[in-house]
Design an enzyme around this catalytic site. Structure first.
Site, PDB file in Angstrom:
ATOM      1  N   LYS A  15      67.707  50.671  14.543  1.00 16.05           N
ATOM      2  CA  LYS A  15      68.032  50.752  15.718  1.00 16.05           C
ATOM      3  C   LYS A  15      69.244  49.820  16.198  1.00 16.05           C
ATOM      4  O   LYS A  15      70.147  50.380  16.983  1.00 16.05           O
ATOM      5  CB  LYS A  15      66.884  50.320  16.553  1.00 16.05           C
ATOM      6  CG  LYS A  15      67.045  50.378  18.276  1.00 16.05           C
ATOM      7  CD  LYS A  15      65.815  50.211  18.934  1.00 16.05           C
ATOM      8  CE  LYS A  15      65.165  48.936  18.692  1.00 16.05           C
ATOM      9  NZ  LYS A  15      65.374  48.020  19.846  1.00 16.05           N
ATOM     10  N   ARG A  91      59.637  48.208  28.194  1.00 11.54           N
ATOM     11  CA  ARG A  91      58.616  48.156  27.379  1.00 11.54           C
ATOM     12  C   ARG A  91      57.245  48.386  27.793  1.00 11.54           C
ATOM     13  O   ARG A  91      56.269  48.226  27.128  1.00 11.54           O
ATOM     14  CB  ARG A  91      58.627  46.545  26.897  1.00 11.54           C
ATOM     15  CG  ARG A  91      59.427  46.063  25.931  1.00 11.54           C
ATOM     16  CD  ARG A  91      58.898  45.900  24.477  1.00 11.54           C
ATOM     17  NE  ARG A  91      59.206  44.826  23.690  1.00 11.54           N
ATOM     18  CZ  ARG A  91      60.547  44.213  23.264  1.00 11.54           C
ATOM     19  NH1 ARG A  91      61.628  44.717  23.759  1.00 11.54           N
ATOM     20  NH2 ARG A  91      60.312  43.430  22.086  1.00 11.54           N
ATOM     21  N   ARG A 126      61.009  48.520   3.891  1.00  8.71           N
ATOM     22  CA  ARG A 126      62.439  47.777   4.005  1.00  8.71           C
ATOM     23  C   ARG A 126      62.148  46.508   4.539  1.00  8.71           C
ATOM     24  O   ARG A 126      62.863  45.622   3.965  1.00  8.71           O
ATOM     25  CB  ARG A 126      63.026  48.541   5.270  1.00  8.71           C
ATOM     26  CG  ARG A 126      63.473  49.973   4.929  1.00  8.71           C
ATOM     27  CD  ARG A 126      64.319  50.607   6.407  1.00  8.71           C
ATOM     28  NE  ARG A 126      64.633  51.827   6.193  1.00  8.71           N
ATOM     29  CZ  ARG A 126      65.288  52.619   7.049  1.00  8.71           C
ATOM     30  NH1 ARG A 126      65.757  52.147   8.095  1.00  8.71           N
ATOM     31  NH2 ARG A 126      65.272  54.057   6.632  1.00  8.71           N
ATOM     32  N   ARG A 132      61.699  38.097   3.858  1.00 13.55           N
ATOM     33  CA  ARG A 132      61.684  36.854   4.699  1.00 13.55           C
ATOM     34  C   ARG A 132      60.258  36.286   4.772  1.00 13.55           C
ATOM     35  O   ARG A 132      59.244  36.873   4.525  1.00 13.55           O
ATOM     36  CB  ARG A 132      61.952  37.102   6.199  1.00 13.55           C
ATOM     37  CG  ARG A 132      63.567  37.117   6.277  1.00 13.55           C
ATOM     38  CD  ARG A 132      63.973  37.426   7.828  1.00 13.55           C
ATOM     39  NE  ARG A 132      63.060  37.481   8.618  1.00 13.55           N
ATOM     40  CZ  ARG A 132      63.273  37.717   9.741  1.00 13.55           C
ATOM     41  NH1 ARG A 132      64.319  38.339  10.120  1.00 13.55           N
ATOM     42  NH2 ARG A 132      62.063  38.069  10.812  1.00 13.55           N
ATOM     43  N   ARG A 143      53.009  43.450  13.653  1.00 14.72           N
ATOM     44  CA  ARG A 143      53.920  43.715  14.765  1.00 14.72           C
ATOM     45  C   ARG A 143      54.021  45.251  14.894  1.00 14.72           C
ATOM     46  O   ARG A 143      54.463  45.538  16.382  1.00 14.72           O
ATOM     47  CB  ARG A 143      55.292  43.054  14.037  1.00 14.72           C
ATOM     48  CG  ARG A 143      55.495  41.473  14.109  1.00 14.72           C
ATOM     49  CD  ARG A 143      56.680  41.232  14.020  1.00 14.72           C
ATOM     50  NE  ARG A 143      57.449  41.593  12.982  1.00 14.72           N
ATOM     51  CZ  ARG A 143      57.707  40.957  11.580  1.00 14.72           C
ATOM     52  NH1 ARG A 143      56.995  39.791  11.701  1.00 14.72           N
ATOM     53  NH2 ARG A 143      58.476  41.300  10.797  1.00 14.72           N
TER      54      ARG A 143
HETATM   55  P1  AMP Z   1      63.385  42.182  21.160  1.00 14.71           P
HETATM   56  O1  AMP Z   1      64.737  41.368  20.521  1.00 14.71           O
HETATM   57  O2  AMP Z   1      63.626  43.100  21.828  1.00 14.71           O
HETATM   58  O3  AMP Z   1      62.378  42.386  19.847  1.00 14.71           O
HETATM   59  O4  AMP Z   1      62.774  41.188  21.826  1.00 14.71           O
HETATM   60  C1  AMP Z   1      62.363  39.876  21.561  1.00 14.71           C
HETATM   61  C2  AMP Z   1      61.206  39.327  22.633  1.00 14.71           C
HETATM   62  O5  AMP Z   1      61.588  39.048  23.701  1.00 14.71           O
HETATM   63  C3  AMP Z   1      60.011  40.163  22.659  1.00 14.71           C
HETATM   64  O6  AMP Z   1      58.813  39.808  21.418  1.00 14.71           O
HETATM   65  C4  AMP Z   1      59.480  39.735  23.791  1.00 14.71           C
HETATM   66  O7  AMP Z   1      58.875  38.655  23.883  1.00 14.71           O
HETATM   67  C5  AMP Z   1      60.761  39.466  24.814  1.00 14.71           C
HETATM   68  N1  AMP Z   1      61.239  40.762  25.386  1.00 14.71           N
HETATM   69  C6  AMP Z   1      62.413  41.496  25.267  1.00 14.71           C
HETATM   70  N2  AMP Z   1      62.403  42.671  25.867  1.00 14.71           N
HETATM   71  C7  AMP Z   1      61.311  42.447  26.696  1.00 14.71           C
HETATM   72  C8  AMP Z   1      60.813  43.227  27.861  1.00 14.71           C
HETATM   73  N3  AMP Z   1      61.265  44.402  28.201  1.00 14.71           N
HETATM   74  N4  AMP Z   1      59.742  42.885  28.486  1.00 14.71           N
HETATM   75  C9  AMP Z   1      58.985  41.798  27.966  1.00 14.71           C
HETATM   76  N5  AMP Z   1      59.293  40.926  27.035  1.00 14.71           N
HETATM   77  C10 AMP Z   1      60.454  41.285  26.613  1.00 14.71           C
END
Ligand code: AMP
Length: 192
Positions: A15, A91, A126, A132, A143
């Site tokens: 992505k 989300r 992957r 890691r 996850r």
């Molecule tokens: P990401 O890089 O998109 O996986 O985001 C990393 C972390 O940021 C996630 O695990 C959440 O804790 C928080 N986060 C990012 N985007 C959101 C969202 N739209 N709503 C709530 N938490 C978010």
């Protein structure tokens, strides 16, 4: 009028790479709530301090906070002019509703929700291949499971609205980007 794209996909689906290709080709602004939160954590802002523990535990930052930072970001000229590629947002159904309301009041729309589909077995191998330390098979499964639970209602909502397009994320980077472009070209109005 600015148009917006949403990209979704499991961790390990490619992505991030595809998002940067889309931004380059279509001139939309990449809006990653994860990146914005990580920047706030690094800068030790009030938001960053509040978000850090939640992010470390793998939880979700509250809808109010996230909707607030997205709304504020959307006021900037670059997005008003060029539209956005949303990544990591919405989300939750509440975030989706806030987004649709905000775009509605601006007279703007979502051209497509691009769901980059790479099967669970493939993204798992992957991630295992990256080697890691936190990537045990169990942690990865956890996850991915969380991701499925979070996204299921969104996929349903965007599907009902006719916005959801599933894109086969298997194959070379170029193959996948070609599939994405086909969909975007068909759905996004050409900009003057
Ligand atoms: P990401 O890089 O998109 O996986 O985001 C990393 C972390 O940021 C996630 O695990 C959440 O804790 C928080 N986060 C990012 N985007 C959101 C969202 N739209 N709503 C709530 N938490 C978010």
């Amino acid at each position: 009028m600015a148009q917006h794209l949403i990209i979704m996909g499991r961790q390990g689906s490619g992505k991030g790479t595809q998002a940067s290709h889309i931004v380059e080709k279509y001139g939309v602004v990449h809006v990653s709530t994860g990146d914005m939160l990580r920047a706030a954590v690094a800068d030790e802002t009030e938001l960053g301090l509040a978000a850090k523990a939640i992010m470390d535990s793998g939880g979700l930052v509250s809808d109010d906070i996230i909707n607030g930072i997205v709304a504020e970001r959307f006021d900037a000229d670059d997005i008003v002019a060029g539209g956005s590629l949303l990544d990591g947002f919405p989300r939750t159904p509440d975030q989706a509703k806030a987004l649709l309301d905000m775009l509605g009041s601006r007279g703007e729309s979502i051209a497509a929700v691009l769901n980059l589909d790479v099967p669970i077995e493939e993204v798992t191998s992957r991630m295992m291949a990256r080697g890691r330390e936190d990537d045990t098979e169990e942690a990865i499964a956890n996850r991915l499971g969380l991701y499925e639970d979070q996204t299921a209602p969104l996929l349903e909502l965007f599907g009902e609205k006719g916005l959801l397009v599933v894109i086969d994320g298997m194959g070379t980077e170029d193959d996948v980007f070609g599939r994405l472009c086909e969909v975007i070209d068909a759905r996004m109005e050409p900009q003057p």
